[in-house]
Write a protein that holds these residues in place. Structure first.
Motif, PDB file in Angstrom:
ATOM      1  N   LEU A   1      14.963  -0.417   4.067  1.00 52.12           N
ATOM      2  CA  LEU A   1      13.778  -0.010   3.298  1.00 52.12           C
ATOM      3  C   LEU A   1      14.010   1.359   2.659  1.00 52.12           C
ATOM      4  CD1 LEU A   1      10.898  -0.549   2.404  1.00 52.12           C
ATOM      5  CD2 LEU A   1      10.087   0.340   4.598  1.00 52.12           C
ATOM      6  N   LYS A   2      14.772   2.204   3.341  1.00 52.78           N
ATOM      7  CA  LYS A   2      15.049   3.542   2.813  1.00 52.78           C
ATOM      8  C   LYS A   2      15.861   3.450   1.516  1.00 52.78           C
ATOM      9  CE  LYS A   2      16.906   8.053   4.181  1.00 52.78           C
ATOM     10  NZ  LYS A   2      17.620   8.818   5.221  1.00 52.78           N
ATOM     11  N   ALA A   3      16.895   2.610   1.512  1.00 49.23           N
ATOM     12  CA  ALA A   3      17.721   2.432   0.313  1.00 49.23           C
ATOM     13  C   ALA A   3      16.897   1.797  -0.807  1.00 49.23           C
ATOM     14  CB  ALA A   3      18.933   1.557   0.630  1.00 49.23           C
ATOM     15  N   PHE A   4      16.054   0.833  -0.434  1.00 51.55           N
ATOM     16  CA  PHE A   4      15.190   0.179  -1.428  1.00 51.55           C
ATOM     17  C   PHE A   4      14.250   1.200  -2.062  1.00 51.55           C
ATOM     18  CE2 PHE A   4      11.163  -1.860  -2.514  1.00 51.55           C
ATOM     19  CZ  PHE A   4      11.590  -2.887  -3.348  1.00 51.55           C
ATOM     20  N   SER A   5      13.721   2.106  -1.259  1.00 56.14           N
ATOM     21  CA  SER A   5      12.796   3.128  -1.773  1.00 56.14           C
ATOM     22  C   SER A   5      13.462   4.022  -2.806  1.00 56.14           C
ATOM     23  CB  SER A   5      12.262   3.987  -0.615  1.00 56.14           C
ATOM     24  OG  SER A   5      11.560   3.188   0.305  1.00 56.14           O
ATOM     25  N   VAL A   6      14.752   4.316  -2.591  1.00 58.74           N
ATOM     26  CA  VAL A   6      15.492   5.147  -3.558  1.00 58.74           C
ATOM     27  C   VAL A   6      15.597   4.425  -4.899  1.00 58.74           C
ATOM     28  CG1 VAL A   6      17.745   6.180  -4.074  1.00 58.74           C
ATOM     29  CG2 VAL A   6      16.796   6.365  -1.773  1.00 58.74           C
ATOM     30  N   VAL A   7      15.946   3.125  -4.846  1.00 57.40           N
ATOM     31  CA  VAL A   7      16.046   2.314  -6.075  1.00 57.40           C
ATOM     32  C   VAL A   7      14.682   2.239  -6.760  1.00 57.40           C
ATOM     33  CG1 VAL A   7      16.595   0.014  -7.000  1.00 57.40           C
ATOM     34  CG2 VAL A   7      17.936   0.960  -5.120  1.00 57.40           C
ATOM     35  N   PHE A   8      13.643   2.065  -5.965  1.00 54.24           N
ATOM     36  CA  PHE A   8      12.271   1.961  -6.472  1.00 54.24           C
ATOM     37  C   PHE A   8      11.858   3.239  -7.214  1.00 54.24           C
ATOM     38  CE2 PHE A   8       7.732   2.801  -5.456  1.00 54.24           C
ATOM     39  CZ  PHE A   8       7.151   1.754  -6.162  1.00 54.24           C
TER      40      PHE A   8
ATOM     41  N   ASP B   1       0.831  -1.216   0.000  1.00 50.31           N
ATOM     42  CA  ASP B   1       0.000   0.000   0.000  1.00 50.31           C
ATOM     43  C   ASP B   1       0.863   1.262   0.000  1.00 50.31           C
ATOM     44  OD1 ASP B   1      -2.378  -1.373  -0.087  1.00 50.31           O
ATOM     45  OD2 ASP B   1      -2.605  -1.462   2.088  1.00 50.31           O
ATOM     46  N   GLN B   2       1.967   1.230   0.763  1.00 47.97           N
ATOM     47  CA  GLN B   2       2.886   2.381   0.787  1.00 47.97           C
ATOM     48  C   GLN B   2       3.494   2.622  -0.596  1.00 47.97           C
ATOM     49  OE1 GLN B   2       5.899   2.496   3.895  1.00 47.97           O
ATOM     50  NE2 GLN B   2       4.589   1.289   5.234  1.00 47.97           N
ATOM     51  N   LEU B   3       3.935   1.539  -1.220  1.00 47.95           N
ATOM     52  CA  LEU B   3       4.568   1.655  -2.533  1.00 47.95           C
ATOM     53  C   LEU B   3       3.561   2.036  -3.611  1.00 47.95           C
ATOM     54  CD1 LEU B   3       6.959  -1.437  -2.339  1.00 47.95           C
ATOM     55  CD2 LEU B   3       7.574   0.960  -2.107  1.00 47.95           C
ATOM     56  N   LEU B   4       2.314   1.576  -3.442  1.00 46.22           N
ATOM     57  CA  LEU B   4       1.261   1.972  -4.388  1.00 46.22           C
ATOM     58  C   LEU B   4       1.058   3.481  -4.338  1.00 46.22           C
ATOM     59  CD1 LEU B   4      -1.014   1.299  -6.387  1.00 46.22           C
ATOM     60  CD2 LEU B   4      -2.517   0.900  -4.430  1.00 46.22           C
ATOM     61  N   ALA B   5       1.027   4.023  -3.122  1.00 42.31           N
ATOM     62  CA  ALA B   5       0.880   5.475  -2.963  1.00 42.31           C
ATOM     63  C   ALA B   5       2.053   6.207  -3.615  1.00 42.31           C
ATOM     64  CB  ALA B   5       0.795   5.834  -1.479  1.00 42.31           C
TER      65      ALA B   5
ATOM     66  N   ALA C   1       2.602  -3.123 -10.073  1.00 43.82           N
ATOM     67  CA  ALA C   1       3.969  -2.612  -9.887  1.00 43.82           C
ATOM     68  C   ALA C   1       4.321  -2.568  -8.404  1.00 43.82           C
ATOM     69  CB  ALA C   1       4.099  -1.222 -10.501  1.00 43.82           C
ATOM     70  N   ALA C   2       3.380  -2.112  -7.576  1.00 45.18           N
ATOM     71  CA  ALA C   2       3.617  -2.044  -6.125  1.00 45.18           C
ATOM     72  C   ALA C   2       3.715  -3.445  -5.526  1.00 45.18           C
ATOM     73  CB  ALA C   2       2.483  -1.263  -5.457  1.00 45.18           C
TER      74      ALA C   2
ATOM     75  N   ASP D   1      -2.139  14.079  -9.441  1.00 47.40           N
ATOM     76  CA  ASP D   1      -3.472  14.663  -9.249  1.00 47.40           C
ATOM     77  C   ASP D   1      -4.361  13.741  -8.431  1.00 47.40           C
ATOM     78  OD1 ASP D   1      -3.219  12.923 -11.501  1.00 47.40           O
ATOM     79  OD2 ASP D   1      -5.222  13.529 -12.179  1.00 47.40           O
ATOM     80  N   LEU D   2      -4.278  12.421  -8.716  1.00 46.61           N
ATOM     81  CA  LEU D   2      -5.085  11.442  -7.982  1.00 46.61           C
ATOM     82  C   LEU D   2      -4.678  11.374  -6.517  1.00 46.61           C
ATOM     83  CD1 LEU D   2      -5.442   8.287 -10.274  1.00 46.61           C
ATOM     84  CD2 LEU D   2      -7.203   9.921  -9.646  1.00 46.61           C
ATOM     85  N   GLU D   3      -3.367  11.330  -6.279  1.00 39.88           N
ATOM     86  CA  GLU D   3      -2.884  11.187  -4.906  1.00 39.88           C
ATOM     87  C   GLU D   3      -3.203  12.433  -4.084  1.00 39.88           C
ATOM     88  OE1 GLU D   3      -1.605   8.395  -2.319  1.00 39.88           O
ATOM     89  OE2 GLU D   3      -2.048   8.208  -4.447  1.00 39.88           O
ATOM     90  N   THR D   4      -3.095  13.610  -4.705  1.00 42.46           N
ATOM     91  CA  THR D   4      -3.453  14.859  -4.013  1.00 42.46           C
ATOM     92  C   THR D   4      -4.931  14.882  -3.689  1.00 42.46           C
ATOM     93  OG1 THR D   4      -1.717  15.999  -5.267  1.00 42.46           O
ATOM     94  CG2 THR D   4      -3.339  17.382  -4.171  1.00 42.46           C
ATOM     95  N   LEU D   5      -5.749  14.456  -4.661  1.00 45.11           N
ATOM     96  CA  LEU D   5      -7.204  14.426  -4.452  1.00 45.11           C
ATOM     97  C   LEU D   5      -7.573  13.465  -3.335  1.00 45.11           C
ATOM     98  CD1 LEU D   5      -9.857  15.597  -5.493  1.00 45.11           C
ATOM     99  CD2 LEU D   5      -9.934  13.771  -7.203  1.00 45.11           C
ATOM    100  N   LYS D   6      -6.899  12.305  -3.317  1.00 43.44           N
ATOM    101  CA  LYS D   6      -7.182  11.315  -2.268  1.00 43.44           C
ATOM    102  C   LYS D   6      -6.790  11.852  -0.895  1.00 43.44           C
ATOM    103  CE  LYS D   6      -6.358   6.548  -0.873  1.00 43.44           C
ATOM    104  NZ  LYS D   6      -7.775   6.253  -0.633  1.00 43.44           N
ATOM    105  N   ALA D   7      -5.647  12.536  -0.826  1.00 42.62           N
ATOM    106  CA  ALA D   7      -5.195  13.119   0.448  1.00 42.62           C
ATOM    107  C   ALA D   7      -6.171  14.195   0.921  1.00 42.62           C
ATOM    108  CB  ALA D   7      -3.799  13.706   0.284  1.00 42.62           C
TER     109      ALA D   7
END
Length: 448
Positions: A187-194, A68-72, A162-163, A81-87
């Motif tokens: 997880l932080k390093a993985f997020s950069v690669v992602f 769910d985090q990676l999907l976001a 993809a997520a 636009d979608l993520e801003t609207l959802k927030a």
């Protein structure tokens, strides 16, 4: 928990004069002292008294939670636009709840304070009407928000594959420490690669094609990033894990067959009726023959021993065509049979399997591209080289430095060989480089 910590956990302090003491030995205790304990146990159990004395924080991430985090993160990059609207929707819904709670509390306060006839209290009646009207308006807005949220979620779900793939890959990385404790991936390093993989993936106007491009680029980027830090002997294990788990996620492999391949259960005490198979291999064949897809495999080997002998004793059986109807079996089923017959060829067979299912780029032998590693580094992410005897990356670093105008001659590279008395030199070089954006090479002698 060690008994010596009991006084600390229970905060058993006593005041003596101006000082606070703790424990039987009355050690001086600072009021701002904090104790943080950490465990690497996957599912730790604490006694009730420890749970009462401490604040327990669970940092464990689950596959679904990370997905769910990676999907976001994907949607924020692909469809901001979608993520801003959802927030904004989430924020407004929370505000609606707060507003309703405030109105209810205000109404209850007025009702409890009102005395005698309620209807004679004009302010109370007006407040009641206002609350009712506002509640109806909020209810309508909540309904509209739910419809909009459902539409947003449908659009976001397009990016879930993809997520899902990225979350799967991270947990494969986490398990690599079981092979060797040196394999630690944050997880932080993985997020950069992602995030970099999202940027580098091939664009497409078709949403399905775009998601496929994202999934492929994320998989390959994580593979290259991880393989760079693995010993050569462990790279194929990691690659096989990626292939098997990706195929399992896509429901393209039979879990029972995969379990057989990985664990290789075999019947004990059986004797091979043919001279080209070991007893243990025949035990595996007998287990396979009990599965529907491999029914009569044992009888066929005995009945067509000459044909099977030629296959088993060939130089590269993984490249040969299996006898009779067995040639039409799936790639995984062929691996299972080969596991029984020629375990010495499994390394090559697995490599061919990965190439067939994932693509040739995963099995091509290539040296580590230093520039690629450099691109993934940053002022706060250094490069570490764990070297074998006789390997020296300094020349490659100098070549890369010349391309980017970093050389020892122009003073933009500081090369320090760490040893006795060199700490001051290294610290001075780091301070200079931090201020002026230079490179620092710290060479640690072997054995340190």
């Amino acid at each position: 928990m060690e008994p010596v910590l009991d006084h600390l956990l229970g905060r058993n302090t006593i005041k003596k004069g101006r000082y606070i003491k703790i424990g039987d030995k009355e050690v001086e205790y600072h009021p701002r002292f904090r104790l943080i304990l950490h465990t690497k146990y996957f599912n730790p159990h604490y006694k009730p008294e420890v749970q009462a004395q401490c604040t327990l924080i669970n940092f464990l991430v689950t596959r679904e939670g990370l997905e769910d985090q990676l999907l976001a993160a994907v949607v924020a990059k692909e469809r901001p636009d979608l993520e801003t609207l959802k927030a904004n929707l989430t924020k407004s819904q929370n505000e609606f709840k707060i507003k309703l709670k405030e109105l209810e509390d205000s109404l209850l306060a007025r009702l409890s304070a009102a005395g005698g006839e309620f209807l004679e209290d004009t302010a109370l009646v007006e407040n009641l009407e206002t609350t009712k009207r506002t509640a109806i308006e909020i209810e309508e807005k909540v309904k509209e928000a739910k419809v909009t949220e459902a539409q947003i979620n449908v659009a976001r779900e397009n990016y879930r594959p993809a997520a899902e793939r990225a979350s799967l890959l991270y947990f494969i990385l986490s398990d690599l420490s079981k092979i060797n404790p040196i394999y630690q991936f944050s997880l932080k390093a993985f997020s950069v690669v992602f995030e970099k993989a999202i940027q580098h993936s091939a664009p497409s106007d078709d949403i399905q094609q775009r998601v496929m491009n994202l999934t492929d680029e994320i998989t390959y980027s994580v593979y290259t990033y991880t393989a760079r830090g693995l010993f050569e002997a462990d790279k194929l294990i990691f690659l096989a894990q990626v292939a098997f788990q990706v195929l399992t996620l896509k429901k393209e492999v039979n879990p029972v067959e995969l379990d057989f391949l990985l664990r290789f259960p075999c019947k004990a005490g059986v004797t091979s009726p043919v001279d080209f198979l070991q007893h243990q291999g025949w035990g595996g064949i007998k287990v396979l023959s009990e599965m529907e897809e491999f029914k009569n495999l044992d009888n066929d080997i005995e009945g067509s021993a000459k044909r099977w002998k030629k296959f088993v004793e060939s130089e590269v059986p993984e490249k040969e065509v299996f006898p009779k109807e067995w040639k039409s079996k799936t790639a995984l089923q062929k691996l299972c049979m080969l596991r029984c017959m020629r375990p010495d060829r499994m390394t090559y067979a697995i490599r061919d399997f990965v190439e067939e299912k994932m693509g040739s780029k995963y099995v091509e032998g290539r040296s580590v591209e230093l520039f690629k590693a450099y691109e993934e580094s940053s002022p706060s992410t250094p490069l570490f080289f764990i070297l074998s005897p006789g390997v020296d990356p300094l020349k490659d670093l100098e070549v890369l430095g010349k391309k980017l105008n970093f050389t020892i001659e122009n003073g933009k590279i500081h090369n320090v060989s760490l040893g006795q008395g060199q700490e001051v030199v290294a610290e001075r070089a780091l301070e200079t480089a931090a201020l002026q954006g230079h490179w620092v090479i710290l060479q640690v002698p072997s054995g340190r």
